[in-house]
Design an enzyme around this catalytic site. Structure first.
Site, mmCIF file in Angstrom:
data_model
loop_
_atom_site.group_PDB
_atom_site.id
_atom_site.type_symbol
_atom_site.label_atom_id
_atom_site.label_comp_id
_atom_site.label_asym_id
_atom_site.label_seq_id
_atom_site.Cartn_x
_atom_site.Cartn_y
_atom_site.Cartn_z
ATOM 1 N N HIS A 80 61.390 76.561 32.573
ATOM 2 C CA HIS A 80 62.124 75.706 31.638
ATOM 3 C C HIS A 80 62.251 74.264 32.119
ATOM 4 O O HIS A 80 62.063 73.322 31.352
ATOM 5 C CB HIS A 80 63.520 76.275 31.387
ATOM 6 N N LYS A 98 68.055 80.691 27.040
ATOM 7 C CA LYS A 98 68.841 80.983 28.243
ATOM 8 C C LYS A 98 67.936 81.683 29.263
ATOM 9 O O LYS A 98 66.960 82.351 28.870
ATOM 10 C CB LYS A 98 70.066 81.836 27.887
ATOM 11 N N ASP A 179 69.501 86.509 33.395
ATOM 12 C CA ASP A 179 68.925 87.112 32.198
ATOM 13 C C ASP A 179 69.998 87.513 31.190
ATOM 14 O O ASP A 179 69.902 87.182 30.009
ATOM 15 C CB ASP A 179 68.057 88.315 32.559
#
Length: 328
Positions: A80, A98, A179
């Protein structure tokens, strides 16, 4: 780049959440402009399915296209930061799945870049955008139920116990905290008056070296307490309970909730609130993101993402669980 009523979206990644986003963008007539993936065959198949006109091999190609407004980053979360950094430098708004980054250092760099370039940066946290969660937050903040005293959040799933897959493998920034733990922390932060100032934990290591389970205790300066119980190896309901002075609130499936039940602490009388549709979770997120680009405001709750990342970074430092190549 000037604000406008319609935006050209590019999706980075072709996995299941990228597919969910594609379905939403097409269903609600958003301009699904392009897809970028290092796996060209996957990208071509994805583009053909959704009638996308632009397929990119690299984020650099996306950055060079001045027609791109928004990059939705749905790649593994260890990628990311680099993708978003390039996109923000090129003037693209970024909505990032996320966990938004691996750690606070990465996130704060992105926040600074977004600010410098007058761009919208946000974590794609469905929890914050569901209509029922917004309604419950308003009720809590009205004070009609008294002060929030304790919050409990659970999230447990059973993933294939393969140490090579992304859920556990350190190479892919595996582990329960980034996660699914981020969901629990996000639900807790939504109903806390201030950010946690004290954080304690217990965690369980898996054979791959990542966290497969943890319990987290939080306290803020307002005296509110919270706990999160997270697992990738044992099923739990996705439930958050907010205990106030006059009532408690239960919300099931809180990442994409449709329903909340408020129980009076003295009479036991129950009030049910039903709002929104689980299947439209990403649509609510898209609407809030586009509105933030157009008008500003705080609908994306980036500060909550920053505070949650501070907690997660602190915990992993204490656990000495650093990902390969990661810089704290």
């Amino acid at each position: 780049m000037t604000d406008k009523k319609t935006y050209n979206w590019v999706v980075a990644g072709t996995g299941w959440i990228a597919t969910d986003m594609a379905d939403i963008l097409k269903k609600h007539n958003r301009t699904f402009y392009g897809v970028v993936s290092g796996h060209r065959d996957h990208a071509d198949t994805y583009a053909e399915k959704y009638g996308i006109g632009h397929v990119y091999n690299t984020i650099e190609e996306v950055c060079e296209d001045e027609n791109v407004d928004i990059v939705y980053i749905a790649t593994p979360h260890n990628t990311h930061y680099e993708i978003a950094k390039k996109a923000l430098k090129a003037g693209k708004h970024c909505l990032i799945e996320k966990s938004i980054t691996l750690n606070s250092r990465e996130l704060e760099e992105l926040v600074a870049l977004a600010s410098e370039n007058h761009l919208c940066l946000a974590e794609a946290m469905t929890t914050w955008h569901m209509p029922v969660m917004k309604e419950v937050k308003q009720i809590v903040e009205s004070g009609e139920l008294g002060k929030v005293q304790v919050i409990n959040a659970n999230f447990g799933s059973i993933k294939p116990y393969d140490m090579e897959n992304r859920f556990f493998n350190l190479k892919y920034a595996g582990g329960a905290l980034l996660d699914i733990g981020v969901y629990a922390l996000s639900a807790i932060r939504l109903f806390m008056e201030g950010k946690p100032s004290e954080v304690l934990s217990q965690w369980k290591l898996c054979a791959a070296g990542s966290d497969e389970e943890e319990t987290i205790l939080l306290k803020n300066e307002e005296g509110q307490l919270a706990s999160a119980v997270i697992s990738l190896h044992s099923k739990q309901p996705k439930r958050v309970m907010i205990s106030c002075e006059k009532a408690y609130i239960e919300i099931m499936e809180y990442p994409r909730a449709e329903r909340a039940v408020i129980t009076d602490a003295f009479s036991g009388e129950k009030r049910t609130i039903e709002m929104g549709v689980t299947a439209e979770a990403l649509y609510y997120e898209v609407c809030d993101f586009e509105e933030t680009i157009a008008s500003g405001g705080n609908k994306m709750l980036l500060q909550y993402s920053r505070e949650n990342m501070e907690v997660m970074t602190k915990l992993r430092k204490e656990w000495k669980m650093q990902y390969p190549g990661e810089i704290w």
